[in-house]
Scaffold this motif. Structure first.
Motif, PDB file in Angstrom:
ATOM      1  N   ASN A 112     134.252 -59.483 -53.250  1.00  0.00           N
ATOM      2  CA  ASN A 112     135.164 -58.655 -54.067  1.00  0.00           C
ATOM      3  C   ASN A 112     135.998 -57.692 -53.220  1.00  0.00           C
ATOM      4  N   PRO A 113     136.718 -58.198 -52.225  1.00  0.00           N
ATOM      5  CA  PRO A 113     137.489 -57.295 -51.357  1.00  0.00           C
ATOM      6  C   PRO A 113     138.751 -56.764 -52.040  1.00  0.00           C
ATOM      7  N   GLU A 114     139.076 -55.512 -51.740  1.00  0.00           N
ATOM      8  CA  GLU A 114     140.337 -54.895 -52.190  1.00  0.00           C
ATOM      9  C   GLU A 114     140.877 -54.036 -51.050  1.00  0.00           C
ATOM     10  N   TRP A 115     142.187 -53.829 -51.031  1.00  0.00           N
ATOM     11  CA  TRP A 115     142.835 -53.044 -49.973  1.00  0.00           C
ATOM     12  C   TRP A 115     143.039 -51.601 -50.415  1.00  0.00           C
ATOM     13  N   SER A 116     143.005 -50.687 -49.445  1.00  0.00           N
ATOM     14  CA  SER A 116     143.505 -49.340 -49.705  1.00  0.00           C
ATOM     15  C   SER A 116     145.019 -49.431 -49.831  1.00  0.00           C
ATOM     16  N   LYS A 117     145.614 -48.423 -50.448  1.00  0.00           N
ATOM     17  CA  LYS A 117     147.049 -48.501 -50.746  1.00  0.00           C
ATOM     18  C   LYS A 117     147.915 -48.518 -49.485  1.00  0.00           C
ATOM     19  N   ASP A 118     147.397 -47.977 -48.349  1.00  0.00           N
ATOM     20  CA  ASP A 118     148.172 -47.983 -47.111  1.00  0.00           C
ATOM     21  C   ASP A 118     147.875 -49.201 -46.238  1.00  0.00           C
ATOM     22  N   GLY A 119     146.952 -50.050 -46.685  1.00  0.00           N
ATOM     23  CA  GLY A 119     146.660 -51.268 -45.949  1.00  0.00           C
ATOM     24  C   GLY A 119     145.785 -51.083 -44.727  1.00  0.00           C
ATOM     25  N   LYS A 120     145.232 -49.876 -44.528  1.00  0.00           N
ATOM     26  CA  LYS A 120     144.408 -49.628 -43.341  1.00  0.00           C
ATOM     27  C   LYS A 120     142.962 -50.074 -43.525  1.00  0.00           C
ATOM     28  N   TYR A 121     142.531 -50.146 -44.779  1.00  0.00           N
ATOM     29  CA  TYR A 121     141.119 -50.415 -45.034  1.00  0.00           C
ATOM     30  C   TYR A 121     140.952 -51.535 -46.066  1.00  0.00           C
ATOM     31  N   ILE A 122     139.822 -52.215 -45.967  1.00  0.00           N
ATOM     32  CA  ILE A 122     139.371 -53.154 -46.995  1.00  0.00           C
ATOM     33  C   ILE A 122     138.079 -52.596 -47.563  1.00  0.00           C
ATOM     34  N   ASP A 183     137.498 -50.731 -41.562  1.00  0.00           N
ATOM     35  CA  ASP A 183     138.709 -50.285 -40.891  1.00  0.00           C
ATOM     36  C   ASP A 183     139.313 -51.483 -40.164  1.00  0.00           C
ATOM     37  N   VAL A 184     140.471 -51.945 -40.627  1.00  0.00           N
ATOM     38  CA  VAL A 184     141.061 -53.174 -40.097  1.00  0.00           C
ATOM     39  C   VAL A 184     141.414 -53.047 -38.626  1.00  0.00           C
ATOM     40  N   GLU A 185     141.964 -51.894 -38.220  1.00  0.00           N
ATOM     41  CA  GLU A 185     142.375 -51.719 -36.827  1.00  0.00           C
ATOM     42  C   GLU A 185     141.177 -51.520 -35.902  1.00  0.00           C
ATOM     43  N   LYS A 186     140.237 -50.686 -36.318  1.00  0.00           N
ATOM     44  CA  LYS A 186     139.078 -50.385 -35.476  1.00  0.00           C
ATOM     45  C   LYS A 186     137.964 -51.422 -35.599  1.00  0.00           C
ATOM     46  N   GLU A 187     138.039 -52.249 -36.666  1.00  0.00           N
ATOM     47  CA  GLU A 187     137.027 -53.275 -36.931  1.00  0.00           C
ATOM     48  C   GLU A 187     135.634 -52.655 -37.067  1.00  0.00           C
ATOM     49  N   THR A 188     135.571 -51.555 -37.816  1.00  0.00           N
ATOM     50  CA  THR A 188     134.294 -50.862 -38.036  1.00  0.00           C
ATOM     51  C   THR A 188     133.974 -50.783 -39.521  1.00  0.00           C
ATOM     52  N   PHE A 189     132.689 -50.611 -39.837  1.00  0.00           N
ATOM     53  CA  PHE A 189     132.224 -50.543 -41.216  1.00  0.00           C
ATOM     54  C   PHE A 189     131.631 -49.169 -41.519  1.00  0.00           C
ATOM     55  N   THR A 190     131.889 -48.679 -42.742  1.00  0.00           N
ATOM     56  CA  THR A 190     131.312 -47.428 -43.211  1.00  0.00           C
ATOM     57  C   THR A 190     130.749 -47.643 -44.611  1.00  0.00           C
ATOM     58  N   GLN A 191     129.471 -47.324 -44.795  1.00  0.00           N
ATOM     59  CA  GLN A 191     128.864 -47.441 -46.122  1.00  0.00           C
ATOM     60  C   GLN A 191     129.233 -46.205 -46.929  1.00  0.00           C
ATOM     61  N   LEU A 192     129.847 -46.407 -48.087  1.00  0.00           N
ATOM     62  CA  LEU A 192     130.347 -45.293 -48.882  1.00  0.00           C
ATOM     63  C   LEU A 192     129.359 -44.804 -49.929  1.00  0.00           C
ATOM     64  N   THR A 193     128.432 -45.647 -50.355  1.00  0.00           N
ATOM     65  CA  THR A 193     127.468 -45.253 -51.382  1.00  0.00           C
ATOM     66  C   THR A 193     126.046 -45.412 -50.850  1.00  0.00           C
ATOM     67  N   SER A 194     125.130 -44.742 -51.475  1.00  0.00           N
ATOM     68  CA  SER A 194     123.736 -44.810 -51.015  1.00  0.00           C
ATOM     69  C   SER A 194     122.807 -44.585 -52.200  1.00  0.00           C
ATOM     70  N   GLY A 195     121.527 -44.801 -51.970  1.00  0.00           N
ATOM     71  CA  GLY A 195     120.542 -44.557 -53.018  1.00  0.00           C
ATOM     72  C   GLY A 195     120.136 -45.822 -53.748  1.00  0.00           C
ATOM     73  N   ASP A 196     119.210 -45.663 -54.664  1.00  0.00           N
ATOM     74  CA  ASP A 196     118.602 -46.788 -55.365  1.00  0.00           C
ATOM     75  C   ASP A 196     119.351 -47.096 -56.657  1.00  0.00           C
ATOM     76  N   PHE A 197     120.673 -47.316 -56.531  1.00  0.00           N
ATOM     77  CA  PHE A 197     121.527 -47.594 -57.685  1.00  0.00           C
ATOM     78  C   PHE A 197     122.490 -48.725 -57.336  1.00  0.00           C
ATOM     79  N   HIS A 198     123.023 -49.345 -58.375  1.00  0.00           N
ATOM     80  CA  HIS A 198     124.087 -50.333 -58.212  1.00  0.00           C
ATOM     81  C   HIS A 198     125.433 -49.630 -58.405  1.00  0.00           C
ATOM     82  N   TYR A 199     126.366 -49.900 -57.490  1.00  0.00           N
ATOM     83  CA  TYR A 199     127.698 -49.310 -57.551  1.00  0.00           C
ATOM     84  C   TYR A 199     128.732 -50.429 -57.661  1.00  0.00           C
ATOM     85  N   GLY A 200     129.572 -50.339 -58.682  1.00  0.00           N
ATOM     86  CA  GLY A 200     130.630 -51.329 -58.854  1.00  0.00           C
ATOM     87  C   GLY A 200     131.979 -50.727 -58.525  1.00  0.00           C
TER      88      GLY A 200
END
Length: 665
Positions: A112-122, A183-200
């Motif tokens: 379920n990939p989506e882009w940020s509005k500036d195209g820098k992130y997926i 991060d498309v340019e840096k090719e790095t991943f950041t987890q945005l959510t945490s905890g024992d829940f499902h995030y949509g």
């Protein structure tokens, strides 16, 4: 030249379109095409078509499942998900040439990939276990997966949660769906959510500072059938609940300026028979407005069918000017493209008595590519411009359409015994001849809160090709006819809905003199299976019946279905502990001794929605009573067998249905 009749295998020849996506410049669009390959397995690939070209160009190849194409805002890339590596992962395709490269290697996949509005992130979703590090994910090899599967098969399943299984996913584990940023340019991943829940994941704000997600962050969430919209500040990590915690809310999207948020949902006023509404949220004033107040149509696509594969956008989608929203709505057996202004004034943008299964919007030209199915054409894409002019873009399945006879259903409408209008369709048999009598099959949809409609339905066409008059209707409880109608079967299973179906048969037999009233058959799946079981326990007018993925005993359904613990309460008003006698009174199994109709029971082994024990109970009881009954069990299949099950099993299922009716009708 006379066209040939449709066969059971013909659905495997169809190309099925889904998920149209405009390119940023509006000059072309991408889409997904799914078909059954020579190995009799589904494969899906990406195509792109210029609006000035009559032919699409294939982008991806091979016997894989490739889907979810999303253009970057700059038009430089397309990101998509594919299982070509063995697990569903994300791939990035440069549009100036070159091969797609794999950008995720997550152990449990990514999607379920989506882009940020500036195209820098997926931004995408990933199933993660506690302690997983998104910066160091490694996809398992084929050998490692097999070893893991073998090890798991030797372990007992330790269940602690109420929701421990799902028809779509099987037995559930401790993994949760989390949101990850790449991060498309840096090719790095950041987890945005945490905890024992499902995030949509829902959307990211135009300034890139906030994401919206849907979920339930309450500690007691496994006992609650609720979902809220939340905002996550990416700088502070602060989470703010936007909706009221009183219902189910989802599909949230920012307006182009970021000042407003549109979302769908309802407050469970009629539990799971409640019409979906469109809401607006003002980010500055925190005010909520229901745009659909006073409407009596269902937002979303509620048409039941057996030739739809893949997902597609159904809205809401913002206009460029931020003064309107576009969405698909279900009404009177059709799905249409609608628009609504911010005062709640609604109008149709595309309505041709068809099944609009998806769309994409081009803000450059205020135009749409609309995906459409009709009863005689499985799927095509059309360009709808600002002036509502329509241009056909594709001509899918042309060879198939030219080769086979596809019947055109006749719309019918009749009065139920209490005056309600009931809507349906009738198909005449292949090679129809005036003056000849034909056997008849009544088809009953599942749900019950869906609808039959103006879409291509292979099973209906097949039965007509086999020489049957086919009737399919929307009795009370189905969508498309307003809130009162869809709610009318709750607390009355086997009551008004049963009488609507019998009135439909009465109307057909009285209106069409070519129906042989001595050769009537009935079939249905899920709720339609329940109703088939109910019918044969109440009347002997049918000479053959086929019940599919059915319910026979509401008492046991409560504890064995993945939804039973709430479905009984929501649909009947009580569960096992409230009133077991009342549940037994509306259980078809209670009336097994009255069944005189030869009954074929079809059920999938891995059906967790209507588990196979429902079919087993009915078979054993009827067989013990020496009734005419047979039982067919489909290995490795779940509740979705008729729609997306293994192609060869789908063929077997259809052959069993046709053979049973041929034998007794």
């Amino acid at each position: 030249m006379t066209k040939r009749a449709i066969t059971t295998e013909d659905f495997m020849k169809l190309e099925v379109f889904s998920d149209p996506q405009f390119s940023p410049d509006g000059a072309s669009y991408a889409y997904v095409s799914t078909r059954v390959n020579d190995k009799k397995e589904y494969e899906s690939n990406l195509f792109v078509q210029s609006l000035n070209s009559e032919k699409a160009k294939q982008w991806t190849f091979g016997p894989h499942n490739t889907s979810y194409p999303r253009f970057s805002p700059t038009g430089k890339y397309v990101v998509f998900q594919s299982n070509r590596s063995g697990t569903s992962q994300l791939w990035l395709l440069p549009l100036d040439g070159g091969e797609a490269r794999q950008i995720t290697t997550f152990k449990n996949g990514a999607g379920n990939p989506e882009w940020s509005k500036d195209g820098k992130y997926i931004i995408f979703s990933a199933q993660l276990e506690e302690g997983d590090d998104v910066t160091n994910q490694k996809e398992l090899t084929k050998e490692e997966k097999q070893k893991q599967k073998e090890e798991n098969s030797k372990k007992p399943l330790h269940v602690k949660n109420l929701r421990y299984k799902s028809d779509a996913q099987g037995f559930l584990d401790d993994k949760k769906s989390h949101i990850v940023l790449y991060d498309v340019e840096k090719e790095t991943f950041t987890q945005l959510t945490s905890g024992d829940f499902h995030y949509g994941y829902q959307d990211i704000s135009p300034d890139g500072k906030t994401i919206l997600f849907a979920g339930n962050l309450n500690e007691d969430n496994e006992y609650e059938l609720k979902s809220d919209i939340y905002a996550l500040n990416l700088d502070t990590k602060e989470i703010t609940k936007i909706t009221d915690g009183e219902g189910s809310y989802y599909t949230a999207t920012y307006s182009p300026s970021g000042k407003k948020i549109a979302y769908l949902g309802h407050k469970h006023e009629y539990l799971n028979a409640t019409l979906t509404k469109i809401y607006l949220y003002d980010v500055e004033t925190k005010e909520h407005t229901c745009l659909s107040e006073g409407w009596d149509i269902q937002v979303g696509d509620m048409i039941a069918g057996d030739t739809r594969l893949g997902t597609s956008e159904s809205g809401p989608v913002w206009s460029k000017e931020e003064d309107r929203l576009f969405f698909i709505g279900s009404n009177l057996g059709a799905t249409n493209l609608y628009e609504v202004n911010l005062s709640g004034e609604i109008k149709e943008r595309y309505n041709v008595d068809s099944h609009v299964f998806g769309f994409t919007y081009d803000p450059n030209n205020n135009s749409f590519v609309v995906g459409v199915s009709t009863p005689t054409v499985p799927c095509n894409f059309f360009l709808l411009n600002e002036a509502n002019n329509v241009k056909q873009l594709t001509d899918a399945n042309r060879d198939f359409i030219d080769e086979v006879e596809i019947g055109t259903p006749e719309a019918i409408s009749f009065k139920a015994e209490d005056g309600w209008d009931v809507h349906g369709w009738l198909l005449r048999p292949y090679g129809f001849e005036e003056g000849k009598k034909y056997p008849f099959v009544l088809e009953i949809h599942g749900g019950p809160h869906v609808m039959y409609g103006q879409t291509f339905f292979h099973e209906m066409q097949l039965l007509a090709a086999k020489g049957y008059v086919v009737l399919y209707t929307n009795p009370r409880g189905g969508h498309g006819y307003g809130q009162e109608f869809v709610n009318a079967c709750r607390g009355d299973y086997g009551g008004g809905d049963y009488r609507d179906l019998m009135a439909a048969v009465d109307y057909a037999v009285e209106t069409y003199d070519f129906i042989d009233k001595e050769r009537l058959g009935v079939t249905g799946g899920s709720y339609g299976g329940f109703m088939t079981n109910w019918i044969v326990g109440q009347t002997n007018r049918f000479k053959a019946a086929v019940t599919q993925r059915s319910i026979s005993n509401w008492l046991s359904f409560y504890g064995v279905s993945d939804i039973g613990y709430f479905f009984n309460k929501w649909q009947h008003g009580y569960d096992l502990l409230d009133d077991p006698k009342a549940l037994w009174d509306i259980s078809p199994l209670k009336y097994a001794d009255k069944v005189e109709t030869p009954l074929l029971i079809l059920h999938s082994e891995q059906d967790y929605r209507c588990p196979i024990e429902q079919g087993e109970q009915l078979f054993v009881t009827l067989k013990h009573l020496k009734k005419e009954v047979e039982f067919v069990r489909f290995p490795g299949a779940n509740h979705e067998l008729s729609r997306s099950g293994k192609p060869e099993l789908r063929v077997d299922r259809l052959n069993h249905i046709c053979d049973w009716f041929d034998k007794y009708l």
